[in-house]
Design a protein around this motif. Structure first.
Motif, PDB file in Angstrom:
ATOM      1  N   SER A   1     -23.480  23.535 -46.606  1.00 62.58           N
ATOM      2  CA  SER A   1     -23.515  24.195 -48.148  1.00 62.58           C
ATOM      3  C   SER A   1     -21.933  24.229 -48.357  1.00 62.58           C
ATOM      4  O   SER A   1     -21.068  24.329 -47.679  1.00 62.58           O
ATOM      5  CB  SER A   1     -24.136  25.368 -48.082  1.00 62.58           C
ATOM      6  OG  SER A   1     -23.710  26.123 -47.138  1.00 62.58           O
TER       7      SER A   1
ATOM      8  N   ASN B   1     -16.563  18.802 -54.027  1.00 66.92           N
ATOM      9  CA  ASN B   1     -17.184  18.017 -55.117  1.00 66.92           C
ATOM     10  C   ASN B   1     -17.105  16.387 -55.110  1.00 66.92           C
ATOM     11  O   ASN B   1     -17.768  15.582 -55.841  1.00 66.92           O
ATOM     12  CB  ASN B   1     -16.662  18.525 -56.383  1.00 66.92           C
ATOM     13  CG  ASN B   1     -17.112  20.035 -56.729  1.00 66.92           C
ATOM     14  OD1 ASN B   1     -18.053  20.373 -56.430  1.00 66.92           O
ATOM     15  ND2 ASN B   1     -16.204  20.519 -57.537  1.00 66.92           N
TER      16      ASN B   1
ATOM     17  N   VAL C   1     -24.400  13.559 -46.335  1.00 68.54           N
ATOM     18  CA  VAL C   1     -24.377  14.689 -47.501  1.00 68.54           C
ATOM     19  C   VAL C   1     -23.661  14.119 -48.547  1.00 68.54           C
ATOM     20  O   VAL C   1     -22.629  13.745 -48.342  1.00 68.54           O
ATOM     21  CB  VAL C   1     -23.828  15.813 -46.841  1.00 68.54           C
ATOM     22  CG1 VAL C   1     -24.218  16.979 -47.835  1.00 68.54           C
ATOM     23  CG2 VAL C   1     -24.727  16.150 -45.497  1.00 68.54           C
TER      24      VAL C   1
ATOM     25  N   GLU D   1     -21.193  17.394 -53.642  1.00 71.12           N
ATOM     26  CA  GLU D   1     -21.687  18.394 -54.568  1.00 71.12           C
ATOM     27  C   GLU D   1     -23.432  18.829 -54.258  1.00 71.12           C
ATOM     28  O   GLU D   1     -24.083  19.507 -54.993  1.00 71.12           O
ATOM     29  CB  GLU D   1     -21.999  17.922 -56.181  1.00 71.12           C
ATOM     30  CG  GLU D   1     -20.386  17.797 -56.727  1.00 71.12           C
ATOM     31  CD  GLU D   1     -20.663  17.459 -57.912  1.00 71.12           C
ATOM     32  OE1 GLU D   1     -20.737  18.289 -58.896  1.00 71.12           O
ATOM     33  OE2 GLU D   1     -20.395  16.104 -58.432  1.00 71.12           O
ATOM     34  N   LYS D   2     -23.694  18.565 -53.017  1.00 72.67           N
ATOM     35  CA  LYS D   2     -25.186  18.683 -52.514  1.00 72.67           C
ATOM     36  C   LYS D   2     -24.885  19.801 -51.304  1.00 72.67           C
ATOM     37  O   LYS D   2     -24.042  19.704 -50.386  1.00 72.67           O
ATOM     38  CB  LYS D   2     -25.720  17.339 -52.208  1.00 72.67           C
ATOM     39  CG  LYS D   2     -25.743  16.745 -53.230  1.00 72.67           C
ATOM     40  CD  LYS D   2     -26.479  16.958 -54.254  1.00 72.67           C
ATOM     41  CE  LYS D   2     -26.859  15.686 -55.335  1.00 72.67           C
ATOM     42  NZ  LYS D   2     -27.554  16.204 -56.481  1.00 72.67           N
ATOM     43  N   ASP D   3     -25.787  20.704 -51.483  1.00 74.57           N
ATOM     44  CA  ASP D   3     -26.272  21.383 -50.133  1.00 74.57           C
ATOM     45  C   ASP D   3     -27.468  20.890 -49.541  1.00 74.57           C
ATOM     46  O   ASP D   3     -28.410  20.567 -50.193  1.00 74.57           O
ATOM     47  CB  ASP D   3     -26.388  22.821 -50.614  1.00 74.57           C
ATOM     48  CG  ASP D   3     -25.507  23.616 -51.128  1.00 74.57           C
ATOM     49  OD1 ASP D   3     -24.292  23.275 -50.802  1.00 74.57           O
ATOM     50  OD2 ASP D   3     -25.620  24.620 -52.204  1.00 74.57           O
ATOM     51  N   GLU D   4     -27.410  20.408 -48.268  1.00 71.32           N
ATOM     52  CA  GLU D   4     -28.528  19.743 -47.257  1.00 71.32           C
ATOM     53  C   GLU D   4     -28.783  20.711 -46.329  1.00 71.32           C
ATOM     54  O   GLU D   4     -28.247  21.584 -45.875  1.00 71.32           O
ATOM     55  CB  GLU D   4     -28.051  18.441 -47.311  1.00 71.32           C
ATOM     56  CG  GLU D   4     -27.760  17.578 -48.451  1.00 71.32           C
ATOM     57  CD  GLU D   4     -29.018  17.150 -49.362  1.00 71.32           C
ATOM     58  OE1 GLU D   4     -30.047  17.782 -48.739  1.00 71.32           O
ATOM     59  OE2 GLU D   4     -28.725  16.696 -50.132  1.00 71.32           O
TER      60      GLU D   4
ATOM     61  N   GLU E   1     -22.803  10.479 -61.202  1.00 75.88           N
ATOM     62  CA  GLU E   1     -23.042  11.417 -60.064  1.00 75.88           C
ATOM     63  C   GLU E   1     -22.355  11.088 -58.859  1.00 75.88           C
ATOM     64  O   GLU E   1     -21.584  11.866 -58.190  1.00 75.88           O
ATOM     65  CB  GLU E   1     -24.436  12.174 -59.885  1.00 75.88           C
ATOM     66  CG  GLU E   1     -25.025  12.921 -61.027  1.00 75.88           C
ATOM     67  CD  GLU E   1     -26.475  13.563 -60.722  1.00 75.88           C
ATOM     68  OE1 GLU E   1     -26.525  13.591 -59.221  1.00 75.88           O
ATOM     69  OE2 GLU E   1     -27.394  13.723 -61.332  1.00 75.88           O
TER      70      GLU E   1
END
Length: 605
Positions: A154, A165, A203, A206-209, A547
């Motif tokens: 995260s 980002n 990942v 800009e992503k929480d995985e 994106e």
């Protein structure tokens, strides 16, 4: 261990050698550094190395800086390092607070800077369960059972958001195939690397995985989890949407055609409703006229019966003799005939107006029914419309309206003959009434002329003969009148049901018009929405691709925003491995803890 102790002793002996050479080398380097001019470099790269404990908690952090030197000499760099180390040569590097000065005499110059209290752009949380129970990482070493590892990545609120980002993470677990069986990683890629299995997760920026790995483990030992972070440079080709856009355009055209058809249907139903409303009004007038005529039929029959009785009495009286005849009654007969004829004329006038209103209403009704489309829509076409993704409630209204319009046309087709027969019946009735009133007027005129020109005393025989003929003819007229009024009564009774049916039809077409209006509004909205589907599809695809398109990202230094010409920054992150302690390594560590003098003494033991 004698060899190891000898080696350690020899190393210690080397440490006791004269330091004059080192001092001389250092002195020469210092002099060279003092004489060095200003240097320059083309680009700089930073590789950030970080270590985490097995649970993902950050421990150590340092940066290896690399300069591609274009001109040898002094180069200034910036960083809040706690310590620095030259990795290229023995030239000392000067540090004054955040400013670092180095003498670059190689085309590729490297130095290391150690950082403290500096957060990575990502937070990592690694948790373990064995046989369904949470466990500390170190306690798992050497254990057997069902192992599950969860890795959560995260954004670190204390880290630099720019890297979060724009950077993509690759998380790699290396598992010994002899120890780990039945490896499962739902969101990862499992590959074979020699005798090991590598599980890799990606990942995106800009992503929480959150990722999971499960396996059956025996005598658990595991290499460090490795995490690499690099700028996202995914090359994603825009998909070929020509066929999809073509199908969407077809759908858009189809919904537009449906909307146009529903618009025509609405117009036709509106005309149908207007026609049925006019028909209902005309039918109400006809019903009222028939009802009034039926109500007056009794009086008309009674009056006609009285006239017939009077004529019969006069005929009988004349036949019996002149002394018994009351001639005063003759003068009243023409007026009575004319009164009946006038009543019949009023009925005829009402029926004529009724016939005109009915024909007008029936014509409008017939045109409205004819305007209702008879398009045949198959079950397959209706099913395709449901599968098109259009609003199901709107489609239900469309189908119901389509079925109702067909039902209205079929009902009218079956009853059209009855509707068409009404004008003829009304015309025949008015003709019969006109003929009867004309006959009554003629009788009244003839009787009146005859009474004025006849000498009763001399022509009583002729009068008696004429009255007998009149009585006979009037009897036939009275029978016809009775039959006619009976038919009117029957028509009045049955027409009430027909009028109620027309009222129900009018109410149905009114609801149908309201439903068609709502349906047309829905199909108009659907047509408006689907008309933009191809463009919306392209916009969504462009937004999705944007994106992942980080082509406009310009690298910046992780260490200091004063550093320039930074070509790239990479992150290499590793967790602690889960390994059993080796006995020899433990003994060596114990030996390394000895002081220099202890090791020197051990050398001679």
């Amino acid at each position: 261990m004698k060899f190891k102790r000898t080696s350690a002793g020899f190393a210690a002996f080397l440490l006791t050698m004269p330091t004059l050479l080192v001092s001389a080398e250092t002195q020469n380097t210092v002099e060279d550094n003092e004489q060095a001019g200003e240097g320059a470099f083309d680009k700089k790269t930073e590789v950030v190395y970080a270590t985490l404990d097995a649970a993902g908690e950050q421990k150590d952090l340092y940066v290896v800086n690399n300069f591609t030197v274009s001109e040898f000499g002094e180069i200034t760099d910036y960083g809040d390092y706690t310590s620095i180390q030259n990795l290229t040569d023995l030239t000392p590097i000067e540090q004054q607070e955040r400013e670092i000065t180095l003498n670059a005499q190689e085309e590729e110059f490297y130095y290391q800077g150690n950082l403290e209290n500096r957060a990575l752009p990502w937070d990592f949380d690694i948790s373990y369960t064995l046989n369904g129970e949470a466990a500390d990482a170190d306690s798992l070493i050497g254990q057997d059972g069902e192992l599950n590892i969860q890795i959560d990545s995260s954004k670190n609120a204390d880290g630099e958001a720019l890297f979060f980002n724009n950077y993509m993470l690759q998380i790699t677990l290396t598992l010994d195939a002899d120890r780990f069986k039945n490896i499962e990683a739902p969101d990862g890629t499992i590959a074979t690397a020699g005798k090991n299995r590598q599980v890799t997760f990606t990942v995106l920026p800009e992503k929480d995985e959150s990722y999971q790995v499960s396996a059956e483990v025996t005598d658990l030992e595991m290499e460090a989890i490795e995490i690499a972070a690099v700028p996202s440079s995914m090359s994603i080709d825009a998909p070929d949407t020509a066929e999809v856009k073509k199908e969407m355009t077809s759908l858009s055209d189809a919904t537009a055609e449906v909307n146009n058809g529903v618009g025509e249907l609405q117009s036709g139903i509106a005309e149908l409703n207007d026609g049925t409303a006019s028909l209902y009004d005309g039918s109400a007038q006809f019903r009222d006229g028939i009802s009034q005529l039926s109500q007056n039929a009794g009086g008309l029959n009674e009056g006609s019966a009285s006239i017939q009785q009077a004529i019969n009495q006069m005929s009988e009286s004349v036949g019996a003799g002149i002394d018994d005849v009351d001639t005063s009654q003759f003068s009243e007969l023409p007026g009575a005939f004319r009164q009946i004829a006038g009543g019949l004329e009023e009925v005829e006038s009402g029926m004529t107006d009724l016939s005109g209103s009915y024909e007008q209403a029936y014509h409008a009704f017939d045109q409205a029914i004819a305007a209702v489309p008879e398009h045949q829509v198959s079950e397959e076409e209706i099913a395709a419309l449901y599968e098109s993704g259009a609003d199901e409630a709107t489609i239900n209204k469309l189908v119901e309206s389509y079925q109702s319009s067909l039902a209205v046309k079929e009902t009218y087709r079956q009853t059209q003959e009855a509707f068409a027969a009404v004008p003829g019946a009304l015309s025949g009735s008015t003709g019969a009434l006109r003929e009867m009133s004309s006959q009554l007027y003629s009788i009244a005129d003839q009787l009146e002329n005859g009474l004025a020109a006849t000498n009763m005393d001399e022509s009583l025989g002729q009068l008696q003969q004429g009255l007998a003929t009149l009585a006979s003819n009037y009897s036939e007229f009275h029978s016809g009148l009775t039959e006619y009024t009976g038919g009117v009564s029957d028509l009045a009774g049955s027409y009430g049901e027909l009028h109620s049916g027309i009222g129900g039809l009018t109410g149905g077409t009114e609801k149908l018009e309201t439903g068609a209006g709502a349906l047309y509004s829905g199909t108009s909205e659907l047509a408006s929405a689907t008309s933009e589907l191809p463009d919306q599809l392209q916009e969504e695809i462009d937004a999705m691709l944007s994106e992942f398109d980080k082509s406009d990202f310009e690298p910046v230094s992780f260490v200091s925003d004063q550093n320039e010409d930074v070509e790239s920054v990479q992150f290499v992150i590793k967790t602690d491995s889960l390994k059993k302690e080796d006995a020899d390594e433990t003994e060596e560590e114990a030996e390394e803890e000895k002081s220099f003098w202890d090791r020197l003494v051990d050398l001679f033991k």
